[in-house]
Design a protein around this motif. Structure first.
Motif, PDB file in Angstrom:
ATOM      1  N   PRO A 382       1.135  -1.301  -0.332  1.00 14.18           N
ATOM      2  CA  PRO A 382      -0.019  -0.298   0.125  1.00 14.18           C
ATOM      3  C   PRO A 382       1.162   1.570  -0.036  1.00 14.18           C
ATOM      4  CG  PRO A 382      -0.551  -2.029   1.997  1.00 14.18           C
ATOM      5  CD  PRO A 382       0.571  -2.614   1.112  1.00 14.18           C
ATOM      6  N   THR A 383       0.125   2.500  -0.405  1.00 12.06           N
ATOM      7  CA  THR A 383       1.226   3.589  -0.594  1.00 12.06           C
ATOM      8  C   THR A 383       1.848   3.370   1.488  1.00 12.06           C
ATOM      9  OG1 THR A 383      -0.608   4.384  -2.429  1.00 12.06           O
ATOM     10  CG2 THR A 383       0.718   5.940  -0.892  1.00 12.06           C
ATOM     11  N   GLY A 384       3.052   4.061   0.739  1.00 14.48           N
ATOM     12  CA  GLY A 384       3.543   4.946   1.981  1.00 14.48           C
ATOM     13  C   GLY A 384       3.903   3.739   3.385  1.00 14.48           C
ATOM     14  N   SER A 385       3.818   2.621   2.741  1.00  8.94           N
ATOM     15  CA  SER A 385       3.840   0.805   3.826  1.00  8.94           C
ATOM     16  C   SER A 385       5.199   0.956   3.801  1.00  8.94           C
ATOM     17  CB  SER A 385       3.195  -0.317   3.502  1.00  8.94           C
ATOM     18  OG  SER A 385       3.506  -0.283   1.303  1.00  8.94           O
ATOM     19  N   GLY A 386       6.437   1.430   3.319  1.00 12.69           N
ATOM     20  CA  GLY A 386       7.886   1.160   3.322  1.00 12.69           C
ATOM     21  C   GLY A 386       8.742   0.438   2.486  1.00 12.69           C
ATOM     22  N   LYS A 387       8.235   0.766   0.942  1.00 18.37           N
ATOM     23  CA  LYS A 387       8.262  -0.268  -0.184  1.00 18.37           C
ATOM     24  C   LYS A 387       9.825   0.554  -0.096  1.00 18.37           C
ATOM     25  CE  LYS A 387       4.856   1.140  -2.638  1.00 18.37           C
ATOM     26  NZ  LYS A 387       3.793   1.899  -1.570  1.00 18.37           N
ATOM     27  N   THR A 388       9.930   1.145  -0.329  1.00 19.00           N
ATOM     28  CA  THR A 388      11.196   2.371  -0.831  1.00 19.00           C
ATOM     29  C   THR A 388      12.646   1.726   0.722  1.00 19.00           C
ATOM     30  OG1 THR A 388       9.996   4.285  -1.808  1.00 19.00           O
ATOM     31  CG2 THR A 388      12.702   4.653  -1.553  1.00 19.00           C
ATOM     32  N   THR A 389      11.489   2.911   1.330  1.00 17.53           N
ATOM     33  CA  THR A 389      12.704   2.465   2.550  1.00 17.53           C
ATOM     34  C   THR A 389      12.664   0.642   2.357  1.00 17.53           C
ATOM     35  OG1 THR A 389      10.912   3.949   3.772  1.00 17.53           O
ATOM     36  CG2 THR A 389      12.509   2.234   4.916  1.00 17.53           C
ATOM     37  N   PHE A 390      12.366  -0.032   2.120  1.00 20.08           N
ATOM     38  CA  PHE A 390      13.019  -1.519   2.654  1.00 20.08           C
ATOM     39  C   PHE A 390      13.519  -2.103   1.303  1.00 20.08           C
ATOM     40  CE2 PHE A 390      12.860  -6.009   2.756  1.00 20.08           C
ATOM     41  CZ  PHE A 390      12.394  -6.263   1.270  1.00 20.08           C
ATOM     42  N   PHE A 410      12.481   7.042  -9.419  1.00 17.83           N
ATOM     43  CA  PHE A 410      12.051   7.828 -10.107  1.00 17.83           C
ATOM     44  C   PHE A 410      10.789   9.150  -9.519  1.00 17.83           C
ATOM     45  CE2 PHE A 410      12.854   6.842 -14.266  1.00 17.83           C
ATOM     46  CZ  PHE A 410      12.676   5.527 -14.472  1.00 17.83           C
ATOM     47  N   GLU A 411      10.141   8.737  -7.958  1.00 16.32           N
ATOM     48  CA  GLU A 411       9.715   9.006  -7.456  1.00 16.32           C
ATOM     49  C   GLU A 411      10.309  10.116  -6.272  1.00 16.32           C
ATOM     50  OE1 GLU A 411       6.922   6.713  -5.337  1.00 16.32           O
ATOM     51  OE2 GLU A 411       5.388   8.013  -5.035  1.00 16.32           O
ATOM     52  N   ILE A 412      11.975   9.701  -5.650  1.00 19.19           N
ATOM     53  CA  ILE A 412      12.568  10.844  -5.212  1.00 19.19           C
ATOM     54  C   ILE A 412      13.685  11.006  -5.133  1.00 19.19           C
ATOM     55  CG2 ILE A 412      11.153   9.548  -2.898  1.00 19.19           C
ATOM     56  CD1 ILE A 412      13.314   8.055  -1.967  1.00 19.19           C
ATOM     57  N   ILE A 525       6.010  -2.096  -8.048  1.00 21.58           N
ATOM     58  CA  ILE A 525       4.887  -1.432  -8.262  1.00 21.58           C
ATOM     59  C   ILE A 525       3.773  -1.526  -7.681  1.00 21.58           C
ATOM     60  CG2 ILE A 525       2.107  -2.984  -9.586  1.00 21.58           C
ATOM     61  CD1 ILE A 525       4.741  -4.514 -11.210  1.00 21.58           C
ATOM     62  N   HIS A 526       2.895  -0.444  -7.969  1.00 23.19           N
ATOM     63  CA  HIS A 526       2.015   0.317  -7.116  1.00 23.19           C
ATOM     64  C   HIS A 526       1.008  -0.914  -7.475  1.00 23.19           C
ATOM     65  CE1 HIS A 526       2.542   4.006  -5.262  1.00 23.19           C
ATOM     66  NE2 HIS A 526       3.895   3.968  -5.286  1.00 23.19           N
ATOM     67  N   PRO A 527      -0.138  -1.185  -5.829  1.00 21.20           N
ATOM     68  CA  PRO A 527      -1.212  -2.001  -6.175  1.00 21.20           C
ATOM     69  C   PRO A 527      -2.334  -1.695  -7.249  1.00 21.20           C
ATOM     70  CG  PRO A 527      -1.018  -1.997  -4.332  1.00 21.20           C
ATOM     71  CD  PRO A 527       0.226  -0.718  -4.949  1.00 21.20           C
TER      72      PRO A 527
HETATM   73  N1  LIG Z   1      10.152  -0.374   8.522  1.00 17.49           N
HETATM   74  C1  LIG Z   1       9.755   1.006   8.392  1.00 17.49           C
HETATM   75  N2  LIG Z   1      10.250   2.183  10.347  1.00 17.49           N
HETATM   76  C2  LIG Z   1       9.947   3.288   9.924  1.00 17.49           C
HETATM   77  N3  LIG Z   1       9.372   4.080   9.590  1.00 17.49           N
HETATM   78  C3  LIG Z   1       9.388   3.783   7.593  1.00 17.49           C
HETATM   79  C4  LIG Z   1       9.158   2.279   7.857  1.00 17.49           C
HETATM   80  N4  LIG Z   1       9.940   1.855   6.868  1.00 17.49           N
HETATM   81  C5  LIG Z   1       9.271   3.182   6.140  1.00 17.49           C
HETATM   82  N5  LIG Z   1       9.273   3.765   6.962  1.00 17.49           N
HETATM   83  C6  LIG Z   1       8.526   5.798   6.956  1.00 17.49           C
HETATM   84  O1  LIG Z   1       7.064   6.072   6.431  1.00 17.49           O
HETATM   85  C7  LIG Z   1       7.665   6.549   5.347  1.00 17.49           C
HETATM   86  C8  LIG Z   1       6.828   6.172   3.992  1.00 17.49           C
HETATM   87  O2  LIG Z   1       7.945   5.327   3.562  1.00 17.49           O
HETATM   88  P1  LIG Z   1       8.201   4.542   1.780  1.00 17.49           P
HETATM   89  O3  LIG Z   1       8.732   6.404   1.088  1.00 17.49           O
HETATM   90  O4  LIG Z   1       9.549   4.155   2.112  1.00 17.49           O
HETATM   91  O5  LIG Z   1       6.352   4.239   1.518  1.00 17.49           O
HETATM   92  P2  LIG Z   1       6.273   3.982   0.305  1.00 17.49           P
HETATM   93  O6  LIG Z   1       5.455   2.846   0.021  1.00 17.49           O
HETATM   94  O7  LIG Z   1       7.733   3.321  -0.870  1.00 17.49           O
HETATM   95  O8  LIG Z   1       5.617   5.131   0.129  1.00 17.49           O
HETATM   96  P3  LIG Z   1       4.866   5.375  -1.784  1.00 17.49           P
HETATM   97  O9  LIG Z   1       4.100   4.432  -2.124  1.00 17.49           O
HETATM   98  O10 LIG Z   1       4.788   6.637  -1.288  1.00 17.49           O
HETATM   99  O11 LIG Z   1       5.934   5.161  -2.581  1.00 17.49           O
HETATM  100  C9  LIG Z   1       9.124   7.825   4.848  1.00 17.49           C
HETATM  101  O12 LIG Z   1       8.385   8.003   5.851  1.00 17.49           O
HETATM  102  C10 LIG Z   1       9.496   6.222   5.814  1.00 17.49           C
HETATM  103  O13 LIG Z   1      10.898   7.156   6.866  1.00 17.49           O
END
Ligand SMILES: Nc1ncnc2c1ncn2[C@@H]1O[C@H](COP(=O)(O)OP(=O)(O)OP(=O)(O)O)[C@@H](O)[C@H]1O
Length: 585
Positions: A382-390, A410-412, A525-527
């Motif tokens: 889902p959006t903001g679930s942490g895909k990029t961070t992971f 492409f996004e950040i 990929i966004h679902p």
């Molecule tokens: N495991 C984690 N622990 C704490 N914070 C997290 C974690 N993963 C992500 N975050 C925080 O959640 C926010 C969204 O993370 P991220 O951008 O990776 O999500 P995303 O799924 O890639 O978002 P989008 O769908 O917009 O691309 C960021 O501020 C990030 O720092």
């Protein structure tokens, strides 16, 4: 901090170079037999400039030297890489892109230039490292100026095999005044020193100066004239082999198995046969095959991974080892003979052939077994679930184990992504420890990490060109695209096409790239929008069943914290391996 960027310069594909040559010569390339050892190389002509087709380059007389005052004695050669179009002359040290070169050729023909051509201004000189090289030369002592005992002590201090005085003379090895760093000269086609491969006395680590784009190799002059080259990855292997009677030029690559810069290829153009002996683990074996592809498979042979490198097993009868080398290129590659070494390597390295293990995700190793070249992984959530961070942390883990990586963010912005990765590598808050920034940034800068400079919408064609270029030039083993939606196009002609079918086409394009280039691709990929209480599944990602089969691994971040009291966020793998839920750290 320097971010290595893949600028989106238009990369002339080989056919565009060939099409130019065809246009000026109205010849059909199919008539030109691929250059095979011993055959006379075909020559053709553009604007009065004759080219010959080499193994990795088109070779012509340098039109830049002709205009540079200090003409060298031998006819200076210009090497034009057949895949990237990059050209370089080892004599006048100019280099640049094919478009620039072609533009000058056309101007030459049109005689528009009254005064002498202004190459010096247009083309960069890759001698920009000369100050570094001068520094090394000034601060070091040439080993062959020392007597036998001093020499033996030094080599034993570096735990290097003792080599004959003649070999030392032919190598021009240097040592710094503190006796802690040995410098082995890397020479280009003109036998000019363009860099050094160094060995550190305390931990035997080997690095290159000035950097991985260095266009030189380490060869012993005493065996320079041979038609066959034996490529090895380390100084120790090189020193053991140059002492032996081997009917080949021993060559140590500037950057081991990590990468084979396109600037090195002209230095190996003169060899009709190349034997690669890169080592036994799967990363080295992958590199050997990748380098053979880059050097021209018809002239390459591989020593199978079951035979340990000389510095591990020094007493081998090397001449018989070299005779076991298997040619890479086979008319009928289906014969088991050409696959035998691969199968044996897989059996011997079963733990490695499962790929590189994550150090930070042991549970992921249990399920995916490891990260393997040539596979396609899809990540959604889902959006903001942490895909990029992971994926940033997941890719950093592999980077720190030497996996050459290309990020397409492409996004950040690249700087924000780099900050996230730097923070993940540090493992402590850099904001609160700014005094440690430089130390961490220097460590981060040495990772084989490259960024595409695209942001926002990009056509899949432009992205693919940059990815193919990077895979060739920087020997990329892992490409990450964050995220696929940015290649879905906004133009009218695409809008009518169903979004998921467009997405499936992009997945198919990266699938084909991953297989062809033996490079791992991770696509974010966004679902499709699902109800909060519904689990995401593969049908949330793919338009058609076919696309879901394209992926080797599918990772889904399920985030149930909002939809149920004790909901959790976890990573689910649903791919060829059984479905498994693992906790996202
Ligand atoms: N495991 C984690 N622990 C704490 N914070 C997290 C974690 N993963 C992500 N975050 C925080 O959640 C926010 C969204 O993370 P991220 O951008 O990776 O999500 P995303 O799924 O890639 O978002 P989008 O769908 O917009 O691309 C960021 O501020 C990030 O720092």
């Amino acid at each position: 901090m320097l971010l290595r960027k893949i600028s989106n310069v238009r990369i002339p594909q080989r056919n565009s170079i060939r099409s130019v040559i065809r246009k000026y010569n109205n010849i059909n390339f199919e008539d030109i037999p691929e250059v095979s050892p011993g055959k006379i190389k075909k020559t053709f002509n553009i604007n009065g400039l004759s080219f010959e087709e080499g193994y990795t380059c088109f070779i012509s007389k340098c039109i830049i030297c002709k205009n540079v005052k200090d003409e060298t004695k031998s006819t200076p050669k210009l090497y034009i890489n057949k895949n990237t179009g990059m050209f370089m002359c080892d004599s006048c040290s100019h280099c640049g892109q094919w478009d620039q070169f072609l533009a000058h050729l056309v101007m030459l023909k049109s005689k528009k230039i009254k005064k002498k051509l202004t190459f010096e201004n247009d083309f960069q000189k890759f001698e920009k490292y000369s100050e570094i090289l001068n520094e090394v030369t000034n601060q070091t002592i040439v080993l062959n100026s020392l007597d036998e005992n001093e020499l033996t002590n030094i080599l034993s201090k570096f735990r290097l095999p003792v080599i004959s005085q003649t070999a030392i003379e032919s190598l021009d090895i240097r040592i710094n005044n503190k006796n802690t760093l040995l410098y082995f000269p890397l020479e280009n086609v003109e036998s000019r020193v363009v860099g050094y491969r160094t060995v550190r006395s305390n931990n035997l680590t080997e690095t290159i100066i000035p950097d991985i784009e260095c266009g030189g190799v380490l060869t012993a002059r005493l065996s320079r004239s041979k038609d066959t080259a034996l490529l090895v990855p380390t100084i120790r292997d090189f020193l053991i082999l140059i002492n032996k009677k081997i009917n080949a030029s021993i060559v140590c690559l500037p950057d081991g198995v990590r990468t084979l810069s396109q600037y090195v290829l002209p230095s190996l153009e003169r060899f009709k046969k190349i034997i690669l002996w890169m080592g036994s683990d799967s990363v080295s074996w992958d590199s050997a095959r990748h380098f053979a592809h880059k050097l021209g498979e018809k002239r390459c042979s591989l020593i199978k991974p079951s035979i340990l490198l000389p510095h591990i097993q020094p007493e081998e009868d090397f001449s018989s080892v070299i005779n076991t080398a298997q040619p890479v290129w086979h008319k009928s590659i289906t014969t088991f003979g050409s696959l035998r070494a691969d199968v044996l390597s897989d059996l011997q390295n079963i733990d490695k052939v499962q790929g590189i293990k994550w150090k930070r995700y042991p549970t992921l190793n249990k399920i995916l077994k490891g990260h393997r070249r040539g596979e396609l992984t899809i990540l959604t959530g889902p959006t903001g679930s942490g895909k990029t961070t992971f994926i940033s942390d997941y890719s950093l883990d592999l980077l720190m184990q030497g996996v050459n990586t290309l990020w397409g963010s492409f996004e950040i912005r690249n700087a924000r992504l780099a900050k996230t990765m730097l923070q993940q590598m540090a493992g402590f808050s850099l904001e609160d420890n700014l005094d440690k920034f430089d130390e961490m940034a220097d460590k981060f800068e040495h990772l084989p990490l490259y960024f595409m400079t695209f942001h926002g919408q990009q056509s899949i064609k432009v992205v693919m060109e940059a990815v193919e270029h990077a895979a060739y030039v920087h020997d990329i083993a892992h490409v990450i695209i964050d995220n696929v939606q940015f290649m879905m196009g906004t133009s009218e002609d695409q809008r009518h096409m169903d979004r998921f079918l467009r997405q499936d086409a992009i997945v198919a394009a990266f699938r084909s790239f991953a297989t062809r280039k033996n490079c791992h691709v991770t696509l974010i990929i966004h679902p499709r929008k699902e109800k909060d209480d519904e689990m995401l599944t593969t049908s949330s990602i793919f338009g058609g069943a076919k696309a879901s089969q394209e992926a080797d691994n599918v990772l889904i971040i399920q985030d149930k914290r909002l939809s149920s009291m004790n909901g959790k966020k976890y990573l689910q793998t649903c791919c060829r391996l059984p479905k498994t839920d693992i906790r996202v750290t």
